[in-house]
Design a protein around this motif. Structure first.
Motif, PDB file in Angstrom:
ATOM      1  N   ALA A   1      85.320  50.494   2.817  1.00 48.14           N
ATOM      2  CA  ALA A   1      86.622  50.183   2.990  1.00 48.14           C
ATOM      3  C   ALA A   1      87.057  49.086   3.966  1.00 48.14           C
ATOM      4  O   ALA A   1      87.463  48.175   3.980  1.00 48.14           O
ATOM      5  CB  ALA A   1      87.745  51.202   2.791  1.00 48.14           C
ATOM      6  N   THR A   2      86.366  49.571   5.250  1.00 41.08           N
ATOM      7  CA  THR A   2      86.452  48.919   6.422  1.00 41.08           C
ATOM      8  C   THR A   2      85.699  47.742   6.344  1.00 41.08           C
ATOM      9  O   THR A   2      85.999  46.748   6.915  1.00 41.08           O
ATOM     10  CB  THR A   2      86.069  49.948   7.623  1.00 41.08           C
ATOM     11  N   LEU A   3      84.426  47.613   5.780  1.00 40.39           N
ATOM     12  CA  LEU A   3      83.533  46.512   5.508  1.00 40.39           C
ATOM     13  C   LEU A   3      84.355  45.560   4.707  1.00 40.39           C
ATOM     14  O   LEU A   3      84.209  44.344   5.347  1.00 40.39           O
ATOM     15  CB  LEU A   3      82.340  47.042   4.871  1.00 40.39           C
ATOM     16  N   VAL A   4      84.896  45.727   3.804  1.00 50.49           N
ATOM     17  CA  VAL A   4      85.753  44.960   3.020  1.00 50.49           C
ATOM     18  C   VAL A   4      86.755  44.266   3.672  1.00 50.49           C
ATOM     19  O   VAL A   4      87.130  43.085   3.852  1.00 50.49           O
ATOM     20  CB  VAL A   4      86.230  45.490   1.834  1.00 50.49           C
ATOM     21  N   LEU A   5      87.599  45.149   4.501  1.00 49.44           N
ATOM     22  CA  LEU A   5      88.521  44.650   5.438  1.00 49.44           C
ATOM     23  C   LEU A   5      88.075  43.703   6.553  1.00 49.44           C
ATOM     24  O   LEU A   5      88.676  42.516   6.812  1.00 49.44           O
ATOM     25  CB  LEU A   5      89.335  45.855   5.782  1.00 49.44           C
ATOM     26  N   GLU A   6      87.021  44.194   7.016  1.00 50.19           N
ATOM     27  CA  GLU A   6      86.530  43.295   8.248  1.00 50.19           C
ATOM     28  C   GLU A   6      85.903  41.971   7.615  1.00 50.19           C
ATOM     29  O   GLU A   6      85.946  41.030   8.385  1.00 50.19           O
ATOM     30  CB  GLU A   6      85.584  44.126   9.195  1.00 50.19           C
ATOM     31  N   THR A   7      85.414  41.942   6.640  1.00 48.81           N
ATOM     32  CA  THR A   7      84.691  40.851   5.789  1.00 48.81           C
ATOM     33  C   THR A   7      85.957  40.028   5.697  1.00 48.81           C
ATOM     34  O   THR A   7      85.706  38.621   5.865  1.00 48.81           O
ATOM     35  CB  THR A   7      84.221  41.229   4.681  1.00 48.81           C
ATOM     36  N   ALA A   8      86.804  40.285   5.253  1.00 45.63           N
ATOM     37  CA  ALA A   8      88.006  39.649   4.789  1.00 45.63           C
ATOM     38  C   ALA A   8      88.704  38.776   6.045  1.00 45.63           C
ATOM     39  O   ALA A   8      89.012  37.521   5.954  1.00 45.63           O
ATOM     40  CB  ALA A   8      89.102  40.267   4.003  1.00 45.63           C
ATOM     41  N   ARG A   9      88.939  39.704   6.829  1.00 47.25           N
ATOM     42  CA  ARG A   9      89.172  39.156   8.373  1.00 47.25           C
ATOM     43  C   ARG A   9      88.740  38.157   8.837  1.00 47.25           C
ATOM     44  O   ARG A   9      89.059  37.037   9.551  1.00 47.25           O
ATOM     45  CB  ARG A   9      89.362  40.412   9.052  1.00 47.25           C
TER      46      ARG A   9
END
Length: 306
Positions: free
Chosen positions: A171-179
């Motif tokens: 979930a953090t990977l998806v969040l940081e990718t989008a950021r």
């Protein structure tokens, strides 16, 4: 070219572990991501020719050089570059022959979660993935290298709790990718202004409750909150209307009133459990607060106290 220190954990080929079957999906902020591909290209010459995907594919360069072509735009790729192909984007990647390109890549679908039909429509971090006209190249690798390394480490030797750990990291990977691809305006939030006074006083009260059987001074409580004695006492009194030591006495006697209902404990044991080394000062303090001795309180079943 010197490898950025944040990418050293990604650079070792033995760090790449197939996550298939271990991390398949996650939810974050009302969106669901289904992971479809993981992997890496070693730092040697390679080229994947023009193609597109039905999902988001993200690449992080960890060594060498190359180029990323997306539509009619061409981008230079260096260590630390993060580049994105959104669903339907026709693109290709080619490594340099003289400085072979090494990349890690991950692919996932991204859509509102069925369990959260009210997924955000206003701009936010997710616009880095949902905005069709957003950037496809970024130098904001941030924590992506450490996340990829942590995912690989967790997956290399799964132990109890691995699914929860991988889900949180995913979930953090998806969040940081989008950021990494979101516009600055979409990432901006109102500054959080928090009065730390109540939180600090809560910590001091917790310290009191956790140590009722031990000798406690104002110095001990202040140190637990990383404050001077004077500042701790002033803040505590401001927030609660009582001093630290008077609160300590109240908490000890309230605990004593409860423990006295346990007839397996002697009055001496109750006194010691509440920080009194001797029964006499304990009995005096108890009678002053409740108007009856500990023994009378026990015999009456605590009814007056209740």
């Amino acid at each position: 070219m010197t490898l950025p220190s944040t990418l050293t954990g990604v650079a070792g080929a033995d760090r790449f572990v197939d996550l298939a079957g271990l991390l398949e999906s996650c939810e974050v902020d009302g969106f669901r991501a289904d992971f479809l591909s993981w992997g890496h290209y070693r730092p040697e010459y390679w080229r994947n020719y023009w193609h597109s995907h039905s999902f988001h594919e993200v690449c992080l360069a960890y060594s060498g050089e190359g180029r990323f072509n997306s539509g009619t735009a061409e981008y230079d790729v260096v260590p630390g570059s993060v580049f994105l192909a959104r669903p339907g984007d026709v693109h290709e990647i080619e490594s340099s022959r003289t400085a072979p390109l090494g990349i890690a890549f991950w692919g996932f679908t991204f859509r509102p979660a069925a369990s959260a039909p009210g997924a955000p429509h206003l701009p936010g971090w997710w616009s880095g993935l949902t905005r069709a006209d957003g950037p496809v190249m970024s130098d904001r690798a941030g924590s992506l290298p450490s996340l990829i390394t942590a995912l690989a480490t967790e997956a290399a030797a799964p132990i109890s709790g691995y699914s929860t750990a991988l889900g949180a990291l995913g979930a953090t990977l998806v969040l940081e990718t989008a950021r990494a691809f979101a516009l600055d305006d979409d990432l901006a939030v109102e500054p959080v202004r928090r009065d730390r006074g109540p939180l600090v006083v809560d910590a001091m009260q917790r310290h009191l409750r956790d140590n009722l059987s031990r000798p406690i001074t104002v110095r001990d409580v202040a140190a637990a909150a990383h404050l001077s004695e004077r500042h701790a006492e002033r803040l505590f009194t401001q927030q609660t209307g009582a001093s630290i030591m008077s609160t300590l006495r109240r908490l000890r006697l309230e605990l004593a009133a409860q423990l006295l209902m346990d007839h397996t404990l002697s009055i001496t044991e109750v006194a010691r459990a509440c920080g009194y080394s001797d029964v006499r000062p304990f009995s005096t303090a108890f009678k002053r607060k409740y108007g009856r001795t500990p023994g009378n309180h026990r015999r009456a079943g605590g009814t007056e106290f209740i």
